[in-house]
Design a protein around this motif. Structure first.
Motif, PDB file in Angstrom:
ATOM      1  N   PRO A 117       0.806  -1.236   0.000  1.00  0.00           N
ATOM      2  CA  PRO A 117       0.000   0.000   0.000  1.00  0.00           C
ATOM      3  C   PRO A 117       0.831   1.274   0.000  1.00  0.00           C
ATOM      4  O   PRO A 117       0.348   2.337  -0.422  1.00  0.00           O
ATOM      5  N   LEU A 118       2.090   1.159   0.454  1.00  0.00           N
ATOM      6  CA  LEU A 118       2.938   2.352   0.521  1.00  0.00           C
ATOM      7  C   LEU A 118       3.358   2.854  -0.859  1.00  0.00           C
ATOM      8  O   LEU A 118       3.829   3.992  -0.990  1.00  0.00           O
ATOM      9  N   PHE A 119       3.207   2.008  -1.889  1.00  0.00           N
ATOM     10  CA  PHE A 119       3.641   2.400  -3.236  1.00  0.00           C
ATOM     11  C   PHE A 119       2.526   3.060  -4.044  1.00  0.00           C
ATOM     12  O   PHE A 119       2.706   3.319  -5.232  1.00  0.00           O
ATOM     13  N   TYR A 120       1.394   3.329  -3.409  1.00  0.00           N
ATOM     14  CA  TYR A 120       0.252   3.885  -4.142  1.00  0.00           C
ATOM     15  C   TYR A 120       0.618   5.197  -4.826  1.00  0.00           C
ATOM     16  O   TYR A 120       0.286   5.427  -5.987  1.00  0.00           O
ATOM     17  N   HIS A 121       1.339   6.070  -4.123  1.00  0.00           N
ATOM     18  CA  HIS A 121       1.661   7.398  -4.663  1.00  0.00           C
ATOM     19  C   HIS A 121       3.017   7.444  -5.370  1.00  0.00           C
ATOM     20  O   HIS A 121       3.520   8.533  -5.666  1.00  0.00           O
ATOM     21  N   THR A 122       3.629   6.289  -5.619  1.00  0.00           N
ATOM     22  CA  THR A 122       4.914   6.292  -6.330  1.00  0.00           C
ATOM     23  C   THR A 122       4.710   6.766  -7.761  1.00  0.00           C
ATOM     24  O   THR A 122       3.926   6.170  -8.523  1.00  0.00           O
ATOM     25  N   PRO A 123       5.377   7.831  -8.184  1.00  0.00           N
ATOM     26  CA  PRO A 123       5.174   8.352  -9.542  1.00  0.00           C
ATOM     27  C   PRO A 123       5.843   7.460 -10.597  1.00  0.00           C
ATOM     28  O   PRO A 123       6.940   6.934 -10.374  1.00  0.00           O
ATOM     29  N   LEU A 124       5.171   7.311 -11.725  1.00  0.00           N
ATOM     30  CA  LEU A 124       5.736   6.513 -12.811  1.00  0.00           C
ATOM     31  C   LEU A 124       7.013   7.142 -13.353  1.00  0.00           C
ATOM     32  O   LEU A 124       7.903   6.444 -13.857  1.00  0.00           O
ATOM     33  N   VAL A 125       7.142   8.443 -13.227  1.00  0.00           N
ATOM     34  CA  VAL A 125       8.290   9.123 -13.805  1.00  0.00           C
ATOM     35  C   VAL A 125       9.580   8.719 -13.099  1.00  0.00           C
ATOM     36  O   VAL A 125      10.654   8.648 -13.735  1.00  0.00           O
ATOM     37  N   VAL A 126       9.521   8.414 -11.785  1.00  0.00           N
ATOM     38  CA  VAL A 126      10.744   7.996 -11.095  1.00  0.00           C
ATOM     39  C   VAL A 126      11.152   6.598 -11.557  1.00  0.00           C
ATOM     40  O   VAL A 126      12.343   6.268 -11.612  1.00  0.00           O
ATOM     41  N   LEU A 127      10.177   5.775 -11.914  1.00  0.00           N
ATOM     42  CA  LEU A 127      10.494   4.457 -12.466  1.00  0.00           C
ATOM     43  C   LEU A 127      11.178   4.605 -13.821  1.00  0.00           C
ATOM     44  O   LEU A 127      12.108   3.860 -14.149  1.00  0.00           O
ATOM     45  N   SER A 128      10.702   5.567 -14.617  1.00  0.00           N
ATOM     46  CA  SER A 128      11.352   5.837 -15.909  1.00  0.00           C
ATOM     47  C   SER A 128      12.792   6.283 -15.703  1.00  0.00           C
ATOM     48  O   SER A 128      13.701   5.882 -16.451  1.00  0.00           O
ATOM     49  N   SER A 129      13.032   7.093 -14.678  1.00  0.00           N
ATOM     50  CA  SER A 129      14.397   7.555 -14.384  1.00  0.00           C
ATOM     51  C   SER A 129      15.291   6.387 -13.993  1.00  0.00           C
ATOM     52  O   SER A 129      16.462   6.318 -14.404  1.00  0.00           O
ATOM     53  N   ILE A 130      14.749   5.474 -13.193  1.00  0.00           N
ATOM     54  CA  ILE A 130      15.527   4.295 -12.771  1.00  0.00           C
ATOM     55  C   ILE A 130      15.885   3.441 -13.975  1.00  0.00           C
ATOM     56  O   ILE A 130      17.019   2.960 -14.122  1.00  0.00           O
ATOM     57  N   ILE A 131      14.911   3.241 -14.871  1.00  0.00           N
ATOM     58  CA  ILE A 131      15.152   2.418 -16.067  1.00  0.00           C
ATOM     59  C   ILE A 131      16.199   3.069 -16.965  1.00  0.00           C
ATOM     60  O   ILE A 131      17.117   2.405 -17.455  1.00  0.00           O
ATOM     61  N   ILE A 132      16.085   4.373 -17.189  1.00  0.00           N
ATOM     62  CA  ILE A 132      17.040   5.069 -18.059  1.00  0.00           C
ATOM     63  C   ILE A 132      18.453   4.963 -17.489  1.00  0.00           C
ATOM     64  O   ILE A 132      19.423   4.701 -18.221  1.00  0.00           O
ATOM     65  N   THR A 133      18.588   5.140 -16.179  1.00  0.00           N
ATOM     66  CA  THR A 133      19.909   5.042 -15.549  1.00  0.00           C
ATOM     67  C   THR A 133      20.510   3.660 -15.750  1.00  0.00           C
ATOM     68  O   THR A 133      21.700   3.521 -16.066  1.00  0.00           O
TER      69      THR A 133
END
Length: 654
Positions: free
Chosen positions: A413-429
């Motif tokens: 439940p803690l990941f509800y507000h996790t933005p998709l954009v930070v996941l994109s940043s992790i993938i790009i890195t």
């Protein structure tokens, strides 16, 4: 008296031995063993009692049984730290790569729970950290997404992904059980460098959707389609999302930069993805940024992996696509996992069995497909973190799986507000680390054709599709193999002064040609694919040598010596061509001489009666002896040489 000296002369030469014939079944068994069992895995079972054989067999197929009794508490402490570290990386990576495969984010967490437990029991690598992989995730999305929409038919799409994972596991396990791992070797180093770089570029381009906050995006992966899709939606760009993404991208790249400069910053880089997720989640939750164009993950299912055996779509009309996806992604994941495992094994000076790894990968993906997991392997980024954190065994995978289990049970439940954009940043890195331009430069410096294969793979992926790039690179690699088979190298040999050594006159400019003798070396097996070429090339060597002799006024050509040392095998077409070459040489008034035919070659030449046609006396163990015999024969044919000198025989020390 003359006959006695002639016999003495023959005895001083070393005859080429013809191996004794072996029964066909014995020869076939030996060939099969060398092809499929070069490491002789059954050697340890010889002479052992039944109970001991059972234990050895269990240890062979389940390596955990072998090393677990020797496991120490000190090793566990190291594995505990490593496992917690890679768990912190596995959570954001699992969610990110599931998003890349157009799957629900929780599937990425599922895939980091069950497969690592299976691998810990069956895998032979101490350093491999199991999890989802970026390139196969992209392949799944690009191939299956063409037939089934992941947004409009989510349930069917997920079922097809699980089915593709099942078939990938079946292929991987079959390759291991049948010991056909050499098939993976057709993905050359140059192919993998170009393919990984191209796939990483494509993945980075795909993440522009998340960075710019776009809701609609092209399903194509090529550069042109992505640029057109972005340019046509300028009015839909969300500056809030872009700003947030660029900030976290800068943070992730900065931590990676410092970790490479100083090892002390390794922990900062390892924890950076999870830190980014926590900070971004807190920021979005406090500012309600989801109301201002920043997309969030939303609700994640709570609980452990549900069984998915009944969800495998064996009756789907798109089953053929799922099988195709499984075959392609299975091979790619297998190649990456085995290569990563071997790389770290070299660092720690231990050996991993490629076939065991294939079985382990296959079974963990089969089990994974039945427990709501999609394709997993041994990604380099996660394994590198595991290695640098000081892991001692595969127990680090178990610790990671426990961390994921706790997350699934308590923390989703803690990941509800996790933005998709930070996941994109992790993938790009992560993807920027796969664009190995230094390896491409190294290929250019060492082998231009390998660089061409690498470039073709990269361009094919970026401007075409992932499948196009892969097919193009493999096709070019196979073309090189076919060219080397169909057009083998032949060399003219000369004598290194003051020695009995004969080497290529191109490689050794000081090597001296022997008057009246042409010495050629064939640097390949002689097959139907290259036999006609060898006939024409040898004929060309002969008339080029005759032209050279006419121009220099040297002694006329009398002998052609073929050095067969590199020729490991020959087929019937090759024997026919040798017979034709011999006839052509005889028509020119020359004599064909063979030097050092190998075991398989001499057996076939003897059975085909070719040895009778040229004479047993004209087959020698070394080029030096062949030259000595030819010089002796030339010496005897000179008009003013008496018979006593000829009876003395050739001096093999010259």
């Amino acid at each position: 008296m003359g006959n006695g000296k002639e016999e003495e002369k023959q005895e001083c030469l070393h005859r080429v031995a013809i191996p004794p014939p072996k029964p066909f079944l014995e020869s076939l068994a030996a060939t099969v063993k060398e092809t499929f069992f070069p490491d002789d895995p059954f050697h340890q079972f010889k002479g052992q009692p039944t109970r001991r054989r059972f234990l050895l067999g269990l240890q062979y197929f389940v390596p955990f049984v072998e090393w677990a009794p020797r496991y120490t508490f000190d090793s566990f402490k190291a594995d505990l730290v490593s496992g917690i570290t890679i768990a912190s990386l596995a959570i954001p990576q699992g969610i990110s790569y599931a998003k890349l495969a157009n799957l629900p984010p929780v599937v990425g967490l599922y895939s980091s729970f069950v497969p690592p437990l299976v691998y810990a029991m069956l895998g032979s690598s101490r350093d491999l950290a199991v999890g989802t992989v970026a390139v196969p995730s992209l392949l799944i999305a690009s191939i299956l997404g063409k037939d089934v929409s992941p947004t409009q038919n989510t349930k069917e799409y997920v079922n097809l992904v699980l089915t593709a994972t099942f078939f990938a596991g079946v292929l991987q396990a079959a390759l291991g059980f049948l010991r056909l791992g050499f098939i993976v070797d057709f993905l050359s180093h140059a192919t993998i460098v170009g393919f990984m770089g191209g796939a990483a570029t494509v993945v980075c381009l795909q993440q522009l959707k998340g960075l710019l906050g776009l809701r609609h995006f092209t399903n194509n992966t090529d550069l042109v389609s992505v640029v057109i899709s972005i340019a046509s939606q300028v009015h839909s760009w969300k500056w809030e999302s872009a700003l947030l993404g660029c900030c976290f991208l800068f943070f992730l790249l900065l931590t990676r930069y410092f970790s490479k400069r100083k090892r002390v910053f390794f922990w900062v880089n390892a924890m950076a993805p999870l830190t980014s997720v926590i900070l971004a989640t807190l920021l979005v939750s406090l500012t309600h940024a989801e109301n201002h164009g920043v997309q969030v993950i939303g609700r994640l299912s709570k609980g452990l992996n549900p069984l998915s055996v009944d969800d495998l779509a064996f009756r789907s009309p798109f089953l053929a696509t799922a099988i195709k996806t499984g075959m392609i992604t299975g091979i790619i994941a297998l190649a990456e996992g085995v290569a990563v495992g071997r790389s770290f094994a070299i660092f720690k000076n231990y050996h991993i069995d490629g076939n065991k790894e294939m079985i382990a990968f296959g079974l963990m993906n089969i089990v994974g497909s039945c427990t709501s997991c999609y394709l997993t392997s041994g990604p380099f980024s996660r394994s590198a973190v595991n290695f640098n954190a000081g892991c001692k065994s595969a127990v680090s995978n178990i610790v990671m799986a426990v961390g994921i289990m706790i997350t699934l049970l308590l923390l989703t439940p803690l990941f509800y507000h996790t933005p998709l954009v930070v996941l994109s940043s992790i993938i790009i890195t992560a993807m920027l680390g796969l664009i190995d331009y230094q390896a491409a430069i190294h290929l250019w410096q060492i082998d231009k054709f390998d660089f061409l294969v690498c470039l073709a793979s990269y361009v094919g992926v970026v401007f075409g599709s992932v499948e196009t790039g892969l097919i193009l690179a493999v096709a070019l690699s196979l073309l090189r193999v076919f060219i080397s088979i169909a057009r083998p190298r032949t060399f003219e040999l000369g004598n290194i002064p003051n020695s009995m050594i004969y080497r290529s006159v191109d490689q050794y400019p000081n090597a001296e040609r022997v008057p009246a003798i042409l010495i050629l070396q064939i640097d390949s097996p002689i097959y139907f694919a290259n036999s006609n070429y060898l006939r024409e090339r040898i004929s060309r060597w002969i008339y080029e040598e005759e032209d050279r002799i006419k121009a220099t006024g040297e002694s006329s050509l009398q002998y052609v010596i073929l050095d067969l040392s590199p020729v490991g095998s020959i087929d019937t077409s090759g024997i026919s061509i040798l017979e034709e070459i011999n006839r052509n040489i005889e028509r020119k008034g020359l004599k064909l001489v063979l030097a050092n035919p190998r075991s398989e070659v001499i057996k076939k030449l003897e059975k085909s009666k070719f040895i009778e046609s040229i004479g047993q006396d004209w087959i020698y163990l070394t080029v030096g002896e062949a030259v000595s015999a030819c010089n002796f024969a030339l010496h005897c044919s000179w008009p003013n040489v008496n018979s006593v000198e000829c009876d003395a025989g050739p001096d093999n020390n010259v």
